[in-house]
Scaffold this motif. Structure first.
Motif, PDB file in Angstrom:
ATOM      1  N   GLY A 182     -13.105  -2.041  10.390  1.00  0.00           N
ATOM      2  CA  GLY A 182     -12.029  -3.003  10.612  1.00  0.00           C
ATOM      3  C   GLY A 182     -11.666  -3.784   9.363  1.00  0.00           C
ATOM      4  O   GLY A 182     -11.981  -3.387   8.237  1.00  0.00           O
ATOM      5  N   GLN A 183     -10.998  -4.896   9.596  1.00  0.00           N
ATOM      6  CA  GLN A 183     -10.526  -5.744   8.485  1.00  0.00           C
ATOM      7  C   GLN A 183     -10.794  -7.196   8.860  1.00  0.00           C
ATOM      8  O   GLN A 183      -9.966  -7.829   9.510  1.00  0.00           O
ATOM      9  CB  GLN A 183      -9.031  -5.548   8.253  1.00  0.00           C
ATOM     10  CG  GLN A 183      -8.650  -4.144   7.824  1.00  0.00           C
ATOM     11  CD  GLN A 183      -7.146  -3.933   7.804  1.00  0.00           C
ATOM     12  OE1 GLN A 183      -6.440  -4.303   8.736  1.00  0.00           O
ATOM     13  NE2 GLN A 183      -6.653  -3.335   6.729  1.00  0.00           N
ATOM     14  N   VAL A 242      -1.780  -6.690   2.537  1.00  0.00           N
ATOM     15  CA  VAL A 242      -2.000  -5.956   1.291  1.00  0.00           C
ATOM     16  C   VAL A 242      -2.834  -4.702   1.546  1.00  0.00           C
ATOM     17  O   VAL A 242      -2.528  -3.615   1.044  1.00  0.00           O
ATOM     18  CB  VAL A 242      -2.704  -6.873   0.262  1.00  0.00           C
ATOM     19  CG1 VAL A 242      -3.055  -6.089  -0.985  1.00  0.00           C
ATOM     20  CG2 VAL A 242      -1.829  -8.060  -0.091  1.00  0.00           C
ATOM     21  N   MET A 243      -3.870  -4.828   2.360  1.00  0.00           N
ATOM     22  CA  MET A 243      -4.735  -3.682   2.659  1.00  0.00           C
ATOM     23  C   MET A 243      -3.966  -2.617   3.440  1.00  0.00           C
ATOM     24  O   MET A 243      -4.133  -1.420   3.200  1.00  0.00           O
ATOM     25  CB  MET A 243      -5.966  -4.128   3.466  1.00  0.00           C
ATOM     26  CG  MET A 243      -6.944  -4.979   2.679  1.00  0.00           C
ATOM     27  SD  MET A 243      -7.657  -4.062   1.282  1.00  0.00           S
ATOM     28  CE  MET A 243      -7.943  -5.400   0.144  1.00  0.00           C
ATOM     29  N   ASP A 244      -3.121  -3.065   4.367  1.00  0.00           N
ATOM     30  CA  ASP A 244      -2.323  -2.112   5.139  1.00  0.00           C
ATOM     31  C   ASP A 244      -1.354  -1.350   4.238  1.00  0.00           C
ATOM     32  O   ASP A 244      -1.104  -0.161   4.437  1.00  0.00           O
ATOM     33  CB  ASP A 244      -1.558  -2.828   6.255  1.00  0.00           C
ATOM     34  CG  ASP A 244      -2.493  -3.281   7.384  1.00  0.00           C
ATOM     35  OD1 ASP A 244      -3.644  -2.790   7.423  1.00  0.00           O
ATOM     36  OD2 ASP A 244      -2.081  -4.117   8.201  1.00  0.00           O
ATOM     37  N   ASP A 259      -2.426 -11.743  -7.870  1.00  0.00           N
ATOM     38  CA  ASP A 259      -1.272 -10.846  -7.795  1.00  0.00           C
ATOM     39  C   ASP A 259      -1.638  -9.528  -7.103  1.00  0.00           C
ATOM     40  O   ASP A 259      -1.638  -8.463  -7.721  1.00  0.00           O
ATOM     41  CB  ASP A 259      -0.750 -10.562  -9.218  1.00  0.00           C
ATOM     42  CG  ASP A 259       0.596  -9.852  -9.183  1.00  0.00           C
ATOM     43  OD1 ASP A 259       1.070  -9.507  -8.078  1.00  0.00           O
ATOM     44  OD2 ASP A 259       1.158  -9.624 -10.261  1.00  0.00           O
ATOM     45  N   PRO A 260      -1.939  -9.611  -5.801  1.00  0.00           N
ATOM     46  CA  PRO A 260      -2.409  -8.400  -5.102  1.00  0.00           C
ATOM     47  C   PRO A 260      -1.344  -7.312  -4.985  1.00  0.00           C
ATOM     48  O   PRO A 260      -1.667  -6.173  -4.657  1.00  0.00           O
ATOM     49  CB  PRO A 260      -2.834  -8.913  -3.722  1.00  0.00           C
ATOM     50  CG  PRO A 260      -2.254 -10.258  -3.567  1.00  0.00           C
ATOM     51  CD  PRO A 260      -1.953 -10.802  -4.936  1.00  0.00           C
ATOM     52  N   VAL A 261      -0.091  -7.659  -5.271  1.00  0.00           N
ATOM     53  CA  VAL A 261       0.954  -6.633  -5.203  1.00  0.00           C
ATOM     54  C   VAL A 261       0.868  -5.706  -6.420  1.00  0.00           C
ATOM     55  O   VAL A 261       1.021  -4.494  -6.312  1.00  0.00           O
ATOM     56  CB  VAL A 261       2.356  -7.284  -5.111  1.00  0.00           C
ATOM     57  CG1 VAL A 261       3.442  -6.215  -5.202  1.00  0.00           C
ATOM     58  CG2 VAL A 261       2.463  -8.054  -3.795  1.00  0.00           C
TER      59      VAL A 261
END
Ligand SMILES: *Cc1c(COP(=O)(O)O)cnc(C)c1O
Length: 400
Positions: free
Chosen positions: A21-22, A31-33, A188-190
């Motif tokens: 899971g998350q 971000v993970m998705d 900056d997770p993007v």
């Protein structure tokens, strides 16, 4: 048909049964998705697959051979022991398999920086190598205490051109390096990507790292079948987070005739508090964004863990291993520091192969088990890495 049903694993939410899971804040879940969406799309493309397979072959040196350790087997007088030689990979261990996958994925996704933490420096070196090759900036966070302990790996990371960030807060070890690396990532997770070093963390990492490592088992199954016209009776691997083990096990999960054994470090003994046997003595819980077996203190904090092999001392474990344990498909056993050292020396002196202390745990179990088996039984051990990094430590410890 197998009596086990492993159909799409994990499910869409990243669960292996009750595990995985998350367990993360909503912003991070988005971000993970997005990483999961991109991964599922990119991994199907011929361009990505061809580039990764070409690198596995020409850069890593795959396929790694399977070697019959005949002298070792004869000495023990029981089962025949075979070694899947991941120690012969470029950089000397299995970690390069998923680091190349992650670095390549980062490139295909157009990320501008790969970030990670490292404890003993093994993940750091493998990732810095992959990023140098792929041509993407890499930033590794490492506790100051670990930096002082792990000189050769620190030097290698610098030579490989990654940015090494010393972490001095808290205990200045792995846990603080994780926090520090994560803070940098959240800036900056993007545009950045966090490269996890085992089959752990929030979905989709346990799946992605497993997929990149599963080349080990696909090769091994085919190689063994080609040579012996059958499959091994037992396969085994050491389990820290569990990536080299999932890498070997995945191809064999539906082969009911194959017994699968994962080996955890029992350190100074299961009866002491100095071990890292998460699946053997832990309980279902949460750590690092996932549900899995966890070793916890009475007040619910992760337990300080110990193993002679620094790559195995982790108080959690991959969610798929947690699921496979409950399902009974994989049996988890443990090996002490002392048995590990004995296997390290024996394999070195009987076969001329110096194994990593991590891998020596799997070798030690095979040596113990082989003696109780007949000569027609076969055990395939994943030799996850070479022991050059451990040579000085062992020489010191044994007063050589
Ligand atoms: C890091 C490491 C391990 C432990 O990691 P897993 O994710 O459990 O495979 C095992 N063997 C070697 C040689 C390592 O470097």
């Amino acid at each position: 048909m197998s009596k086990f049903d492993f159909a799409p694993m994990p499910d869409n939410e990243g669960f292996f049964g009750n595990y995985g899971g998350q367990i993360i804040p909503p912003e991070l879940k988005q971000v993970m998705d997005e990483i999961d969406r991109a991964y599922e799309e990119i991994r199907q493309t011929e361009e990505f697959q061809n580039e990764l397979m070409q690198l596995f072959q020409d850069y890593v040196g795959r396929p790694s051979p399977i070697y019959h350790a005949k002298r070792l087997s004869d000495k023990l007088g029981g089962a025949q022991i075979y070694l899947k030689r991941e120690d012969l990979n470029h950089t000397g261990a299995h970690k390069i398999n998923h680091c190349l996958g992650e670095a390549l994925l980062a490139k295909f996704m157009g990320k501008t920086k790969v970030i990670a933490e490292t404890g003993a420096g093994q993940h750091g070196v493998a990732l810095a190598t992959a990023c140098a090759l792929v041509g993407i900036p890499c930033e590794i966070h490492m506790g100051q205490v670990d930096i002082e302990k792990e000189h050769p790996n620190v030097t290698k990371m610098k030579i490989l051109g990654c940015k090494l960030v010393p972490v001095t807060r808290g205990t200045a070890t792995l846990k603080d390096a994780v926090d520090s690396a994560f803070e940098e990532y959240l800036k900056d997770p993007v545009n950045y990507i966090y490269a996890i070093g085992s089959v752990v963390g929030p979905h989709p990492f346990p799946k992605m790292v497993r997929d990149f490592q599963s080349i080990i088992g696909r090769e091994a199954r085919q190689q063994f079948q080609d040579k012996h016209n059958t499959l091994p009776d037992y396969i085994t691997a050491c389990v820290g987070g569990g990536s080299n083990a999932m890498g070997l096990f995945t191809a064999f999960l539906e082969d009911d005739s194959v017994n699968i054994v994962g080996i955890e470090p029992s350190g100074k003994g299961l009866e002491t508090s100095e071990h890292s046997a998460t699946l053997t003595l832990g309980k279902p819980g949460e750590i690092h964004g996932m549900k899995c077996y966890v070793l916890e203190t009475e007040d619910g904090e992760p337990m300080p863990v110990h193993s002679i092999a620094s790559g195995l001392d982790y108080p959690g474990v991959g969610p798929q291993h947690s699921y496979l344990k409950d399902l009974g498909r994989v049996e988890y056993q443990s090996v002490t520091d002392e048995e590990c050292l004995n296997a390290f020396m024996t394999l070195s002196q009987v076969e001329g192969i110096i194994p990593a202390l991590e891998s020596s745990h799997a070798v030690a179990w095979a040596m113990r088990a082989a003696q109780e088996m007949d000569k027609d039984t076969t055990i395939l051990v994943n030799l996850s890495g070479r022991g050059d990094k451990d040579a000085d430590y062992v020489a010191d410890k044994l007063d050589l």
